[in-house]
Write a protein that holds these residues in place. Structure first.
Motif, PDB file in Angstrom:
ATOM      1  N   TYR A 181       4.763  19.091  16.594  1.00 25.87           N
ATOM      2  CA  TYR A 181       6.024  19.524  16.886  1.00 25.87           C
ATOM      3  C   TYR A 181       6.228  18.520  18.013  1.00 25.87           C
ATOM      4  N   ALA A 182       5.453  19.082  19.314  1.00 25.25           N
ATOM      5  CA  ALA A 182       5.582  18.472  21.160  1.00 25.25           C
ATOM      6  C   ALA A 182       5.311  16.958  20.936  1.00 25.25           C
ATOM      7  N   ILE A 183       4.764  16.317  20.245  1.00 21.15           N
ATOM      8  CA  ILE A 183       4.593  14.473  19.999  1.00 21.15           C
ATOM      9  C   ILE A 183       6.067  14.548  19.400  1.00 21.15           C
ATOM     10  N   GLY A 184       6.179  15.025  18.170  1.00 16.69           N
ATOM     11  CA  GLY A 184       7.217  14.762  17.852  1.00 16.69           C
ATOM     12  C   GLY A 184       8.553  14.673  19.106  1.00 16.69           C
ATOM     13  N   ARG A 185       8.984  15.723  19.080  1.00 16.93           N
ATOM     14  CA  ARG A 185       9.372  15.717  20.394  1.00 16.93           C
ATOM     15  C   ARG A 185       9.530  14.462  21.570  1.00 16.93           C
ATOM     16  N   LEU A 186       8.316  14.536  22.519  1.00 19.19           N
ATOM     17  CA  LEU A 186       7.571  13.243  22.959  1.00 19.19           C
ATOM     18  C   LEU A 186       8.229  11.967  22.536  1.00 19.19           C
ATOM     19  N   GLY A 280      19.529  26.764   5.900  1.00 19.93           N
ATOM     20  CA  GLY A 280      19.129  26.164   4.134  1.00 19.93           C
ATOM     21  C   GLY A 280      18.172  25.086   4.240  1.00 19.93           C
ATOM     22  N   LYS A 281      17.309  24.998   5.788  1.00 25.15           N
ATOM     23  CA  LYS A 281      16.618  23.786   5.441  1.00 25.15           C
ATOM     24  C   LYS A 281      15.374  23.783   4.599  1.00 25.15           C
ATOM     25  N   PRO A 282      14.723  23.221   4.529  1.00 23.15           N
ATOM     26  CA  PRO A 282      13.116  23.817   3.732  1.00 23.15           C
ATOM     27  C   PRO A 282      12.184  24.039   5.001  1.00 23.15           C
ATOM     28  N   PRO A 283      11.383  24.721   4.876  1.00 23.80           N
ATOM     29  CA  PRO A 283      10.013  25.492   5.555  1.00 23.80           C
ATOM     30  C   PRO A 283       9.752  24.553   6.753  1.00 23.80           C
ATOM     31  N   LEU A 284      10.198  24.768   7.644  1.00 22.13           N
ATOM     32  CA  LEU A 284       9.392  23.538   9.255  1.00 22.13           C
ATOM     33  C   LEU A 284       7.847  23.045   8.957  1.00 22.13           C
ATOM     34  N   LEU A 285       6.949  23.483   8.252  1.00 23.93           N
ATOM     35  CA  LEU A 285       5.689  22.672   7.705  1.00 23.93           C
ATOM     36  C   LEU A 285       5.558  21.566   6.767  1.00 23.93           C
ATOM     37  N   LEU A 286       7.271  21.486   6.374  1.00 26.52           N
ATOM     38  CA  LEU A 286       7.613  20.595   5.211  1.00 26.52           C
ATOM     39  C   LEU A 286       8.178  19.948   5.418  1.00 26.52           C
ATOM     40  N   ARG A 287       9.266  20.087   7.215  1.00 26.63           N
ATOM     41  CA  ARG A 287       9.827  18.832   7.455  1.00 26.63           C
ATOM     42  C   ARG A 287       8.696  18.278   8.299  1.00 26.63           C
ATOM     43  N   MET A 288       7.895  18.800   8.684  1.00 25.69           N
ATOM     44  CA  MET A 288       7.324  18.418  10.002  1.00 25.69           C
ATOM     45  C   MET A 288       6.095  17.387   9.250  1.00 25.69           C
ATOM     46  N   VAL A 289       6.127  16.911   8.170  1.00 25.91           N
ATOM     47  CA  VAL A 289       5.208  16.010   7.487  1.00 25.91           C
ATOM     48  C   VAL A 289       6.301  14.046   7.130  1.00 25.91           C
ATOM     49  N   ASN A 290       7.274  14.444   7.707  1.00 21.72           N
ATOM     50  CA  ASN A 290       8.230  13.238   8.053  1.00 21.72           C
ATOM     51  C   ASN A 290       8.935  12.763   9.466  1.00 21.72           C
ATOM     52  N   ASP A 291       9.567  12.312   9.110  1.00 21.33           N
ATOM     53  CA  ASP A 291      10.464  11.777  10.469  1.00 21.33           C
ATOM     54  C   ASP A 291      11.249  12.298  10.175  1.00 21.33           C
ATOM     55  N   SER A 292      12.298  12.603  11.409  1.00 23.45           N
ATOM     56  CA  SER A 292      13.887  13.223  10.761  1.00 23.45           C
ATOM     57  C   SER A 292      14.447  12.395  11.942  1.00 23.45           C
ATOM     58  N   ASP A 293      16.152  12.819  11.901  1.00 23.44           N
ATOM     59  CA  ASP A 293      16.620  11.755  12.811  1.00 23.44           C
ATOM     60  C   ASP A 293      16.316  11.856  14.480  1.00 23.44           C
ATOM     61  N   ASP A 294      16.041  13.465  14.397  1.00 19.98           N
ATOM     62  CA  ASP A 294      15.815  13.910  16.351  1.00 19.98           C
ATOM     63  C   ASP A 294      13.692  13.836  16.541  1.00 19.98           C
ATOM     64  N   LYS A 296      10.453  12.602  15.443  1.00 12.11           N
ATOM     65  CA  LYS A 296       9.489  12.203  14.976  1.00 12.11           C
ATOM     66  C   LYS A 296       8.194  12.067  14.195  1.00 12.11           C
ATOM     67  N   PHE A 297       8.410  13.102  13.618  1.00 12.07           N
ATOM     68  CA  PHE A 297       6.987  14.153  13.297  1.00 12.07           C
ATOM     69  C   PHE A 297       5.466  12.589  12.308  1.00 12.07           C
ATOM     70  N   ILE A 298       5.415  11.755  11.717  1.00  7.68           N
ATOM     71  CA  ILE A 298       4.536  11.123  11.598  1.00  7.68           C
ATOM     72  C   ILE A 298       4.613   9.716  12.144  1.00  7.68           C
ATOM     73  N   SER A 299       5.563   9.499  13.540  1.00 12.43           N
ATOM     74  CA  SER A 299       6.408   8.065  14.105  1.00 12.43           C
ATOM     75  C   SER A 299       5.000   8.266  15.003  1.00 12.43           C
ATOM     76  N   ALA A 300       5.113   9.809  15.623  1.00  7.91           N
ATOM     77  CA  ALA A 300       4.138  10.193  17.471  1.00  7.91           C
ATOM     78  C   ALA A 300       3.117  10.069  16.247  1.00  7.91           C
ATOM     79  N   LEU A 301       2.406  11.269  15.236  1.00  8.74           N
ATOM     80  CA  LEU A 301       1.222  10.996  15.130  1.00  8.74           C
ATOM     81  C   LEU A 301       0.209   9.544  14.670  1.00  8.74           C
ATOM     82  N   ARG A 302       0.762   8.773  14.026  1.00 13.61           N
ATOM     83  CA  ARG A 302       0.670   7.166  13.739  1.00 13.61           C
ATOM     84  C   ARG A 302       0.681   6.653  15.363  1.00 13.61           C
ATOM     85  N   ALA A 303       0.904   6.537  16.399  1.00 13.97           N
ATOM     86  CA  ALA A 303       1.102   6.707  17.245  1.00 13.97           C
ATOM     87  C   ALA A 303      -0.450   6.228  18.442  1.00 13.97           C
TER      88      ALA A 303
END
Length: 428
Positions: A181-186, A280-294, A296-303
Motif C-alpha cells: 500500500y505504501a509504495i502505491g502512495r510513494l 460500497g467499494k470492493p475489498p481493499l486487497l482486491l483493489r490493491m492488485v490494480n492501479d487506481s486514480d490516486d 498506483k499499486f501495480i505500477s509501483a510494484l513494477r518499478a
C-alpha cells in the motif's frame, strides 16, 4: 509460627528456607528485623538484575557487539537506522536505503537480527531503517491507515538522508501488505517531484536533480526502486481454504473466523478476510492488485527491479503456502521436487522470476474463491521470484512464521540461512 532462617542467599533469590518457631521466638529484635529487610531488598535487586539480563538476551544476541563490529543504531523518524559507523563517516556513505516492515503485533525489534547481518555483510552499501510507525496494537488499524503512516515515515527518512539514491523494502507477514500500500502512495508522490508532496513537504533538491536525469524511470519516494521482498505475507488474504492453517482447513471454523476476525484484529482483520466494504467499494486487497486514480499499486510494484516472495511450505500456522507465494494450488511444487542447498538448508525450492497468466484448475476452483483468483491474476501482471522454505526437520518448525525472519535469535535462529539467502541475492 513460620519465620525465615538468617542464612546466606541461595542461588535462586526466590527460594527461601523455613522452620517452625517456638512461642518463645515470636519476637524479633529491631536489628534482626532490619537485617531481614536488607536481605529481602538485596534479593529483590538480584531478581531484578536477572530479569534485566534475560530481557536483554531476548531482544537479540548481537546488540552487545555493535561497538566492536562498528554497527551503529540511531532513532530516526520514529524508527531505527542501522548502519556502519565508519562507512557513514567516509567520503562515500551508503546509497542504498533498506526499509524493514514488521508484521501484526510486531515492532522494529523483529528485524534486529536481519538488519545487523545486512550491515555486517554490506557495510559500505546499505543503510537499514527498521520501521516503528506500525507497532503493537497499531497493527490493528487496517492496511490502508498503516500504509499511509509507513509512507510518511519513509519520506521523513529520505529527507534526512539526502545521500541515498536507491530504495528497497523487506517486510514480514501483514507488513508486506502494508508495504504494498505504501509504495502505491510513494509512487504517486514520485511523479510530482517538482511540487509539494501529500504531506506538505518536498523532497530534497538532490533527489529532484537525480530524478530529472532519468525522467523515464519510475521512482519510489524519489529513489531508484531495487528489491521488494516479503516473508510469509498473506498476499491473497486469509479467507480462502487453508489460507489460515491454524484452522486445520475446517470449513465451519474458516467461516466463523471470517465473521469474527474484526473482533480480534480490528480493521486489519476485515482486510485480511476481505469483509471490508468501505463506502460500497470492493475489498481493499482486491483493489490493491490494480492501479487506481490516486494509488498506483501495480505500477509501483513494477518499478522495482526484483519482487521476491519467501513462503513457508509447511508448519506456518498463520499464513498458508498459496497466499504467501501467490500461487494456485496446482502451481505449488510437489514434495518430491523439493531440494536442499547445503549453503541454505531450509531453502527447498527457488522459482526464478516468472510472469504467470495461467488459469485455475477444477481443484483450484474448489479451494479458491473468485476473489482469490482475481487477486492472483492482478498480482502476477508483474513477474515474481518465489522462494519456498521448510523447517520440517527443525526443532523450531512450530514457530515457522517467525523463524523465517529470525524475529528473536534465541527462539528462531534456524531461520538465519533464509536471511542470508536474501542478503546474498540482494540487488544492489
Amino acid at each position: 509460627m513460620i519465620s525465615t532462617i538468617h542464612s546466606p542467599l541461595p542461588p535462586n533469590p526466590c527460594s527461601l528456607t523455613f522452620r517452625i518457631s517456638t512461642p518463645n521466638s515470636r519476637r524479633f529484635s529491631r536489628s534482626a528485623a532490619l537485617d531481614l529487610g536488607q536481605r529481602r531488598l538485596s534479593s529483590s535487586v538480584i531478581h531484578r538484575r536477572r530479569m534485566e539480563w534475560f530481557c536483554s538476551i531476548s531482544r537479540g544476541c548481537f546488540r552487545g557487539k555493535d561497538s566492536k563490529s562498528g554497527l551503529r543504531v540511531e532513532h530516526n523518524s520514529g524508527g531505527e537506522d542501522v548502519f556502519d559507523a565508519s562507512a557513514a563517516k567516509s567520503g562515500a556513505p551508503p546509497e542504498h536505503l533498506v526499509i524493514m516492515v514488521n508484521g501484526i503485533v510486531g515492532s522494529a525489534a523483529d528485524w534486529r537480527f536481519a538488519a545487523e547481518q545486512f550491515v555486517k555483510k554490506l557495510p559500505d552499501k546499505v543503510i537499514v531503517h527498521r520501521s516503528e510507525c506500525n507497532s503493537s496494537k497499531l497493527t490493528f488499524d487496517g492496511v490502508d491507515l498503516m500504509g499511509e503512516r509507513l509512507a510518511e515515515e519513509v519520506l521523513a527518512v529520505v529527507r534526512q538522508r539526502p545521500e541515498v539514491q536507491k530504495i528497497s523494502f523487506v517486510a514480514h507477514s501483514l507488513g508486506g501488505l502494508v508495504a504494498r500500500y505504501a509504495i502505491g502512495r510513494l509512487y504517486e508522490h514520485s511523479s510530482k517531484l517538482n511540487s509539494s508532496d501529500h504531506y506538505g513537504n518536498s523532497l530534497s533538491e538532490e533527489h529532484t536533480k537525480s530524478s530529472i536525469k532519468q525522467p523515464y524511470e519510475a521512482r519510489i519516494a524519489g529513489l531508484e526502486a531495487m528489491n521488494f521482498v516479503t516473508f510469509a505475507t498473506p498476499h491473497l488474504g486469509s479467507k480462502g481454504h487453508n489460507q489460515l492453517p491454524l484452522l486445520c482447513g475446517l470449513p465451519f471454523l474458516e467461516k466463523r473466523a471470517s465473521q469474527t476476525a474484526h473482533l480480534v484484529a480490528g480493521r486489519s482483520g476485515k482486510h485480511l478476510f476481505l469483509t471490508d466494504n468501505d463506502d460500497g467499494k470492493p475489498p481493499l486487497l482486491l483493489r490493491m492488485v490494480n492501479d487506481s486514480d490516486d494509488l498506483k499499486f501495480i505500477s509501483a510494484l513494477r518499478a522495482f527491479k526484483r519482487r521476491v516472495a519467501y513462503a513457508n511450505a509447511n508448519y506456518d500456522h498463520m499464513v498458508g503456502w498459496r497466499t504467501s507465494s501467490i500461487r494456485r494450488q496446482h502451481e505449488l511444487p510437489k514434495s518430491n521436487l523439493l531440494v536442499i542447498d547445503e549453503r541454505y538448508p531450509h531453502i527447498v525450492y527457488v522459482e526464478l522470476e516468472t510472469k504467470r497468466n495461467g488459469k485455475s484448475s477444477s481443484t483450484d476452483r474448489n479451494q479458491a474463491s473468485d476473489l482469490e483468483e482475481e487477486m492472483i491474476r492482478g498480482l502476477t501482471q508483474v513477474p515474481w521470484e518465489r522462494v519456498d522454505v521448510s523447517f520440517q526437520k527443525s526443532r523450531q518448525r512450530y514457530v515457522a512464521h517467525t523463524t523465517i525472519q529470525v524475529k528473536s535469535y534465541w527462539l528462531n535462529s534456524d531461520g538465519a540461512d533464509v536471511v542470508f539467502h536474501m542478503i546474498d541475492n540482494f540487488l544492489l
